[in-house]
Design an enzyme around this catalytic site. Structure first.
Site, PDB file in Angstrom:
ATOM      1  N   SER A  37       7.918  -0.944  -1.322  1.00 48.14           N
ATOM      2  CA  SER A  37       7.156   0.291  -1.549  1.00 48.14           C
ATOM      3  C   SER A  37       5.655   0.117  -1.405  1.00 48.14           C
ATOM      4  O   SER A  37       4.944   1.095  -1.145  1.00 48.14           O
ATOM      5  CB  SER A  37       7.474   0.852  -2.941  1.00 48.14           C
ATOM      6  N   ASP A 295       1.337   5.307 -10.597  1.00 45.53           N
ATOM      7  CA  ASP A 295       2.475   5.580 -11.471  1.00 45.53           C
ATOM      8  C   ASP A 295       2.716   4.331 -12.304  1.00 45.53           C
ATOM      9  O   ASP A 295       1.825   3.496 -12.431  1.00 45.53           O
ATOM     10  CB  ASP A 295       3.709   6.031 -10.669  1.00 45.53           C
ATOM     11  N   HIS A 298       3.173   1.340  -9.237  1.00 46.54           N
ATOM     12  CA  HIS A 298       2.392   1.201  -8.011  1.00 46.54           C
ATOM     13  C   HIS A 298       0.899   1.421  -8.256  1.00 46.54           C
ATOM     14  O   HIS A 298       0.517   2.385  -8.922  1.00 46.54           O
ATOM     15  CB  HIS A 298       2.878   2.197  -6.957  1.00 46.54           C
TER      16      HIS A 298
END
Length: 320
Positions: A37, A295, A298
């Site tokens: 990610s 978040d 991340h």
């Protein structure tokens, strides 16, 4: 510490042994990225997985305020690196169904949020494994040859910057599911072997300039602090060299101009990721630049920029 240092050394030996340094005025034709990610710019958007972020407030600081499938408030390292080496301001996701052949020329990212070196990681998350990313890379090279010729494909393989960013999800999630098979040392060795094998396979396919990011200080991200508290999650999880900058940012946020390091901007920032980070959550902060994390897992766009600015020139100078 010993496990991580061995792991990092094994990977870098493979990378540097196969890298041929270019002249000072050499240009980099493309950026090719594999991983998770941290580098995903939208490959998960059309997958049957819960690990998606193509909805607000993700992307609120992205140009135009669009949620593109990047796990951040704005651009992610694949974009920032592409810009820094003079290619483009954003790096397209290979799985974007609207990509045209010419969109492939400056590179793509195959990265898929939630994946890792351990095949079980991608299976659990229903995302694209790094090994399947290699298959897509073969397809990518075939497309380059078909549309632009063998010489262009050769140029991309020999002179592009290839970047591999994985293992964080293996360490944060899958290790616990594999505890019946591995202790921490043996799982670290398994991931080390997998990382080296991946780089070797990538090199066999023609890649010459390969950079490998090791795992983030996983035990320090807000989600891990919340779920595991003070449980012993050190060793392989915390102190891997490539992310010394991020670890230092977490420990000394004011040094880098940040105000908050122990929670993310989105929602309450402790257990807020993917669909839990949504536009209905009234607690999302107004100034994400003050936060190291967007978040609960991340980093924010600004934190990514600090990391890229601190690391890229140092490592690129070894091969370009």
């Amino acid at each position: 510490m010993k496990i991580q240092i061995i792991w990092l050394t094994l990977v870098l030996i493979v990378v540097e042994a196969n890298a041929v340094k270019q002249g000072k005025n050499a240009t980099i034709p493309a950026l090719i990225v594999f991983g998770d990610s941290i580098m995903d710019t939208g490959n998960n958007n059309n997958l049957p997985t819960l690990l998606k972020c193509n909805f607000p407030p993700y992307g609120k600081d992205y140009p135009g305020g669009f949620a593109t499938g990047r796990f951040s408030d704005g651009r992610v390292p694949s974009d920032l690196i592409a810009e820094k080496i003079g290619l483009a301001k954003t790096l397209p996701a290979y799985m974007n169904p609207y990509l045209k052949p010419e969109d492939l020329l400056k590179g793509v990212t195959f990265a898929s949020g939630g994946t890792g070196y351990d095949p079980l990681t991608a299976k659990i998350m229903s995302v694209i494994s790094v090994w399947d990313q290699l298959i897509y890379f073969k397809e990518y090279i075939s497309k380059i040859k078909r549309h632009f010729g063998e010489e262009k494909a050769k140029d991309i393989l020999e002179h592009s910057f290839f970047l591999v960013v994985s293992s964080s999800n293996d360490l944060a999630h899958t290790y616990l599911a594999q505890a019946h098979r591995y202790d921490r040392t043996s799982y670290a060795n398994f991931l080390a072997d997998s990382a080296v094998h991946f780089v070797r396979e990538l090199h066999k396919l023609g890649a010459q300039k390969i950079g490998v990011f090791s795992a983030v200080p996983v035990g320090c991200v807000p989600l891990q602090r919340t779920v595991f508290g003070d449980k012993e999650l050190d060793g392989v999880i915390l102190y891997i060299n490539v992310y010394d900058t991020l670890f230092d940012m977490i420990q000394h946020p004011k040094k880098y101009g940040f105000e908050v390091a122990d929670r993310g901007c989105c929602g309450k920032g402790l257990l807020t990721i993917s669909y839990l980070c949504n536009s209905l959550n009234q607690f999302t902060c107004s100034n994400s630049s003050a936060y190291i994390f967007w978040d609960s897992y991340h980093p924010s766009k600004r934190a990514y920029q600090v990391i890229v600015d601190n690391l890229l020139d140092k490592y690129l100078s070894k091969v370009y």
